[in-house]
Structures are given as structure tokens and as C-alpha cells.
Design a protein around this motif. Structure first.
Motif, PDB file in Angstrom:
ATOM      1  N   GLY A  15       0.809  -1.216   0.000  1.00  0.00           N
ATOM      2  CA  GLY A  15       0.000   0.000   0.000  1.00  0.00           C
ATOM      3  C   GLY A  15       0.841   1.265   0.000  1.00  0.00           C
ATOM      4  O   GLY A  15       0.322   2.381   0.150  1.00  0.00           O
ATOM      5  N   GLY A  16       2.161   1.118  -0.199  1.00  0.00           N
ATOM      6  CA  GLY A  16       3.084   2.238  -0.009  1.00  0.00           C
ATOM      7  C   GLY A  16       3.008   3.357  -1.030  1.00  0.00           C
ATOM      8  O   GLY A  16       3.561   4.439  -0.805  1.00  0.00           O
ATOM      9  N   SER A  17       2.312   3.136  -2.146  1.00  0.00           N
ATOM     10  CA  SER A  17       2.228   4.213  -3.144  1.00  0.00           C
ATOM     11  C   SER A  17       1.503   5.444  -2.596  1.00  0.00           C
ATOM     12  O   SER A  17       1.765   6.569  -3.032  1.00  0.00           O
ATOM     13  N   ASP A  18       0.581   5.217  -1.658  1.00  0.00           N
ATOM     14  CA  ASP A  18      -0.091   6.373  -1.030  1.00  0.00           C
ATOM     15  C   ASP A  18       0.957   7.270  -0.372  1.00  0.00           C
ATOM     16  O   ASP A  18       0.913   8.498  -0.486  1.00  0.00           O
ATOM     17  N   THR A  19       1.896   6.621   0.312  1.00  0.00           N
ATOM     18  CA  THR A  19       2.916   7.377   1.037  1.00  0.00           C
ATOM     19  C   THR A  19       3.875   8.064   0.064  1.00  0.00           C
ATOM     20  O   THR A  19       4.279   9.211   0.288  1.00  0.00           O
ATOM     21  N   SER A  20       4.209   7.372  -1.034  1.00  0.00           N
ATOM     22  CA  SER A  20       5.044   8.019  -2.054  1.00  0.00           C
ATOM     23  C   SER A  20       4.376   9.314  -2.510  1.00  0.00           C
ATOM     24  O   SER A  20       5.027  10.359  -2.627  1.00  0.00           O
ATOM     25  N   ALA A  21       3.069   9.228  -2.781  1.00  0.00           N
ATOM     26  CA  ALA A  21       2.352  10.388  -3.322  1.00  0.00           C
ATOM     27  C   ALA A  21       2.355  11.550  -2.333  1.00  0.00           C
ATOM     28  O   ALA A  21       2.621  12.701  -2.706  1.00  0.00           O
ATOM     29  N   VAL A  22       2.098  11.250  -1.067  1.00  0.00           N
ATOM     30  CA  VAL A  22       2.033  12.332  -0.084  1.00  0.00           C
ATOM     31  C   VAL A  22       3.426  12.932   0.141  1.00  0.00           C
ATOM     32  O   VAL A  22       3.575  14.152   0.269  1.00  0.00           O
ATOM     33  N   ALA A  23       4.451  12.079   0.119  1.00  0.00           N
ATOM     34  CA  ALA A  23       5.813  12.594   0.303  1.00  0.00           C
ATOM     35  C   ALA A  23       6.196  13.511  -0.861  1.00  0.00           C
ATOM     36  O   ALA A  23       6.803  14.573  -0.652  1.00  0.00           O
ATOM     37  N   VAL A  24       5.818  13.137  -2.067  1.00  0.00           N
ATOM     38  CA  VAL A  24       6.100  13.990  -3.230  1.00  0.00           C
ATOM     39  C   VAL A  24       5.313  15.298  -3.101  1.00  0.00           C
ATOM     40  O   VAL A  24       5.852  16.392  -3.334  1.00  0.00           O
ATOM     41  N   ALA A  25       4.054  15.194  -2.689  1.00  0.00           N
ATOM     42  CA  ALA A  25       3.225  16.403  -2.527  1.00  0.00           C
ATOM     43  C   ALA A  25       3.857  17.344  -1.503  1.00  0.00           C
ATOM     44  O   ALA A  25       3.922  18.567  -1.707  1.00  0.00           O
ATOM     45  N   ALA A  26       4.360  16.760  -0.397  1.00  0.00           N
ATOM     46  CA  ALA A  26       4.990  17.590   0.633  1.00  0.00           C
ATOM     47  C   ALA A  26       6.263  18.235   0.082  1.00  0.00           C
ATOM     48  O   ALA A  26       6.497  19.434   0.272  1.00  0.00           O
ATOM     49  N   ALA A  27       7.073  17.449  -0.632  1.00  0.00           N
ATOM     50  CA  ALA A  27       8.349  17.981  -1.152  1.00  0.00           C
ATOM     51  C   ALA A  27       8.117  19.091  -2.168  1.00  0.00           C
ATOM     52  O   ALA A  27       8.877  20.057  -2.239  1.00  0.00           O
ATOM     53  N   LEU A  28       7.062  18.952  -2.968  1.00  0.00           N
ATOM     54  CA  LEU A  28       6.799  19.959  -4.001  1.00  0.00           C
ATOM     55  C   LEU A  28       5.990  21.140  -3.456  1.00  0.00           C
ATOM     56  O   LEU A  28       5.776  22.123  -4.153  1.00  0.00           O
ATOM     57  N   GLY A  29       5.490  21.000  -2.222  1.00  0.00           N
ATOM     58  CA  GLY A  29       4.592  22.025  -1.682  1.00  0.00           C
ATOM     59  C   GLY A  29       3.290  22.071  -2.486  1.00  0.00           C
ATOM     60  O   GLY A  29       2.747  23.136  -2.776  1.00  0.00           O
TER      61      GLY A  29
END
Ligand code: ADP
Ligand code: ASP
Ligand code: MG
Length: 413
Positions: A152-166
């Protein structure tokens, strides 16, 4: 112009037609004047098939480094396919593996934690007017080994990218219309929530609602990323996961969850003296077994029983370890039960209401369901029951607390 991160799960990219559908949604979002980075999972069933292959050739505990090298390939297929499908619309798109996008993790293979996202290449692609298509679930450690983030880790990838990109929002597209009061594939009367707080969602995710991986919610909360969980098959609003102050409604119970992924171990006749719990649980935690509920009975004649739950995939290991430790500390015997389920009710409104747990116990009693363990926090009550009653318990609790006609508990004065 908004910056949007979209994540599409396995069923949303299950076949070429669905990948085309995803491409269409991405292109529409971009053409509406937004910048878009899109994170995808492997096609439905692909990761399961890869895990089965790893077990076939690598045994019950395949080498973790090679396991990650293998199971991460599912996402590598979908990013390339989606990039092609987006390009068919005349929009530039480029795929990125975990390594290429700078998804840096620690070294704990199969359940790696994200340390940072070095998003330079993603930003460049977006700045040039293209779509960045990113592999979920995978990263690299400091030595360049491929790691994965747990199922289920793709959810976390997405949120981490969203956080990094603001990013302004992280949209999680899935096979249901949002976050429901309980699993809509189990209970037809489940209702979609308009808004749910990070804390409620964290409890729901950690208690079994697999619609979002727990760590994705932790990241979203920590970095204040608004999450929008919605259907990849229909337009229309899904569920917003937001800060508590942005949730207007405070139902006593927002959700009912269940989890069949745990097992129970009971160590009987443990000496009731200081240091015993530490002796029992230290070796388990050193072996990486995450113990969930722990209940110690009242001591009697100088001895007591200690019961705890562990993830089911660690059950055999934890049981034999508990047996070894029990012999060392002079406990009488160890019993194990792999057929349990944890059923929970979650809600912010519980903070202000009394009698919620009692009503939960009454509801289960009316169905003849015996409660083996109980644990509570400010916004949840969990019970462990026999696994075969899990669905019955979820339906009964959903009817008692969530569905129309459910009686409101009395607010504390
Ligand atoms: P994806 O492949 O898109 O990541 P998942 O299978 O991981 O999708 O998560 C979506 C599934 O989560 C739904 O199909 C549903 O059965 C399940 N689920 C469990 N509890 C809930 C809940 N409370 N609300 C919504 N979905 C839930
Ligand atoms: N493909 C991975 C899995 O099935 C990651 C994900 O879908 O989020 O667990
Ligand atoms: Mg998922």
C-alpha cells in the motif's frame, strides 16, 4: 495555477483501457491550467504475483534486498505505460523510477521509511510544461539499493512527493468513492464521509481501513498536505482528509474498522514482579516484531498472565520466541491463537461522550460475540474477537452507531 499530485492505485491502472482513462484525467487536469505530478501503483494483482514468485524461489523469507528488487518492477511497468498514454494526447510526459525521482529512504528493505525527496528532476519536468509520472512504493537507500515502502506504499510516495513539491492537494484515486464509515465492499449501508480529520484517519488506517496506508496519513498531517480520496471511475467529490479544525461535523463514531492481520499470544503463570514485561518484550522488539495490544491480568498468588497481539506474518516467529523466553523466566506455558480479528470504532466525538464503549460491548453481547481483549484511546475503542465473527461484528456496530436510527449517546455535561 495549482500544483496537484494525483495517485492512482492498482485497480485504476488494471488494464490498458484503465490506463487510458487515467491519462485522460491527468491531461484534463493539466489542460485546466494546473501542474501535475502523477504517482502510480502496479497493475492490480501484479504485486501479489511478484510476492508469490519471490516466495516460490526464495522460500518463506526471501532475501529482502532481492525481494525489493523484484516487487518494485510492477510500478516500473505502469509508469512507462502511463507516460506513453499521456504522450498520445500530445502532452510531454516522462516516467521516473524511485531512483530517478530522488526518493531517498532508509535501508530497511520491504518496509523502508522515506527520508527525503530530492525533487529537482520532477520540478524541471513540471517547469517545462510536462507531466512527471512517478513510480509509487519504491525508493533507494544511501547505497543505491532499491527499497520498497510496505504494501500500500504508493499512497505514502504520493504524499511525500506532494509535501516535497509544496503541492496544493494530493488526490488519491481509488476503486471506491472516498473514505466510508466502514469498508463499502463489506457493508452496503456504509456512507461516504465528506471530511475526516487526520487523527481519525490515522486511527482508521492503523485499525484496518486499507484505503490509505498509515504512513501516508502521518506525512499528510506532519506537512499539512490536504488529501482528497476519490474515485478514479467517476467525477465528483470524494473525502477530504484535513486538520481537525476544518472538520465541521463531530459524529460520535465516524468509522468502524476490522483487521484480520493479527494473532494473539498468551504467556501464562508469569511471576508478578518488576522487570518481567521488559524481559518478555525486549527480545521481541529487538527482532523487529511490532507488538500491538498488551493486557496483563491482575496478579494472583504471585503470578499473572500476559496477553498480547502481533502481526500475523510475525506470529510463528513471535510464538517460538515467547516460548523460549517463557522457559527462561519460569512461566508456566504459552498459548497462541491465529484466528482472531480486531474490530474498532473510531470518532472524534467520543472525546465528549460517555457510554460509547459500554454500548459497543452491549451490541456485541446481543450478537453473542465474546470479547477477548479491549483497548481504548481518546478517539477509539478496539476489541479482539474470534475471527469468524468479524463481519457480523462490523455490521452490528455499524448499525448501532452509524446508520440512520442509531441512538445518540448522552453528551457529558
Ligand atoms: P488502491 O489499489 O487504489 O490503493 P486499496 O485496495 O489499497 O486501493 O484500497 C481501497 C479499498 O479499501 C477499497 O476497495 C475498500 O474495500 C477498502 N476499504 C476498507 N475500509 C475502507 C473505508 N473505511 N473506506 C473506503 N474503503 C475502505
Ligand atoms: N503495488 C504495491 C502494493 O500492492 C503498492 C501500492 O499499491 O500502493 O502493495
Ligand atoms: Mg492502496
Amino acid at each position: 495555477m495549482a500544483l496537484i499530485v494525483q495517485k492512482f492505485g492498482g485497480t485504476s491502472v488494471a488494464d490498458p483501457e484503465r490506463i487510458r482513462n487515467v491519462a485522460r484525467r491527468v491531461v484534463e487536469t493539466q489542460r485546466a491550467g494546473n501542474r501535475v505530478a502523477v504517482v502510480v501503483s502496479a497493475m492490480a494483482g501484479e504485486t501479489d504475483a511478484l510476492v508469490a514468485l519471490a516466495r516460490e524461489l526464495g522460500g518463506d523469507a526471501p532475501d529482502p534486498r532481492e525481494y525489493d528488487a523484484l516487487v518494485s518492477t510492477g510500478e516500473q511497468k505502469t509508469i512507462a505505460l502511463l507516460a506513453m498514454a499521456i504522450q498520445e494526447h500530445g502532452l510531454p510526459a516522462q516516467s521516473f523510477t524511485g531512483m530517478q525521482m530522488g526518493m531517498r529512504t532508509d535501508r530497511s528493505h520491504t518496509r523502508a521509511r522515506i527520508e527525503r525527496v530530492e525533487a529537482t528532476r520532477i520540478r524541471e519536468t513540471l517547469d517545462e510544461g510536462g507531466v512527471a509520472v512517478l513510480a509509487g512504493f519504491q525508493g533507494i537507500d544511501e547505497q543505491g539499493n532499491v527499497t520498497t515502502l510496505g504494501r500500500g506504499g504508493s499512497d505514502t510516495s504520493a504524499v511525500a512527493v506532494a509535501a516535497a513539491l509544496g503541492a496544493d492537494v494530493c488526490e488519491i484515486y481509488t476503486d471506491v468513492d472516498g473514505v466510508f464509515t466502514t469498508d463499502p465492499n463489506l457493508v452496503a449501508a456504509a456512507r461516504k464521509l465528506e471530511r475526516v480529520s487526520y487523527d481519525e484517519m490515522l486511527e482508521m488506517a492503523s485499525l484496518g481501513a486499507k484505503v490509505l496506508q498509515i504512513r501516508s496519513v502521518l506525512f499528510a498531517k506532519r506537512y499539512g498536505v490536504p488529501l482528497h480520496v476519490r474515485s478514479s471511475f467517476h467525477e465528483g467529490e470524494g473525502t477530504w482528509v484535513v486538520a481537525e479544525e476544518d472538520v465541521m461535523e463531530r459524529p460520535v463514531v465516524s468509522g468502524v474498522t476490522y483487521n484480520r492481520d493479527e494473532a494473539k499470544i498468551r504467556v501464562c503463570g508469569v511471576k508478578d514482579q518488576p522487570g518481567v514485561a521488559a524481559k518478555l518484550f525486549t527480545p521481541l522488539s529487538e527482532a523487529g516484531v511490532v507488538v500491538d495490544m498488551i493486557v496483563q491480568n491482575l496478579g494472583h498468588d504471585g503470578s499473572t498472565d500476559m496477553t498480547f497481539t502481533v502481526p500475523r506474518h510475525d506470529y510463528a516467529r513471535a510464538l517460538s520466541q515467547a516460548q523460549e523466553i517463557a522457559a527462561e523466566i519460569g512461566a508456566d506455558q504459552v498459548e497462541g491463537d491465529g484466528e482472531i480479528a480486531k474490530v474498532s470504532i473510531v470518532g472524534l466525538g467520543m472525546k465528549d461522550h460517555a457510554g460509547v464503549a459500554t454500548r459497543m460491548f452491549q451490541t456485541l453481547a446481543e450478537e453473542g460475540i465474546n470479547i477477548q481483549l479491549i483497548s481504548t484511546s481518546e478517539i477509539k475503542v478496539s476489541v479482539v474477537i474470534e475471527e469468524k465473527y468479524a463481519e457480523l461484528a462490523v455490521r452490528a456496530l455499524h448499525a448501532a452507531f452509524v446508520e440512520d436510527g442509531a441512538a445518540e449517546p448522552v453528551a457529558e455535561s
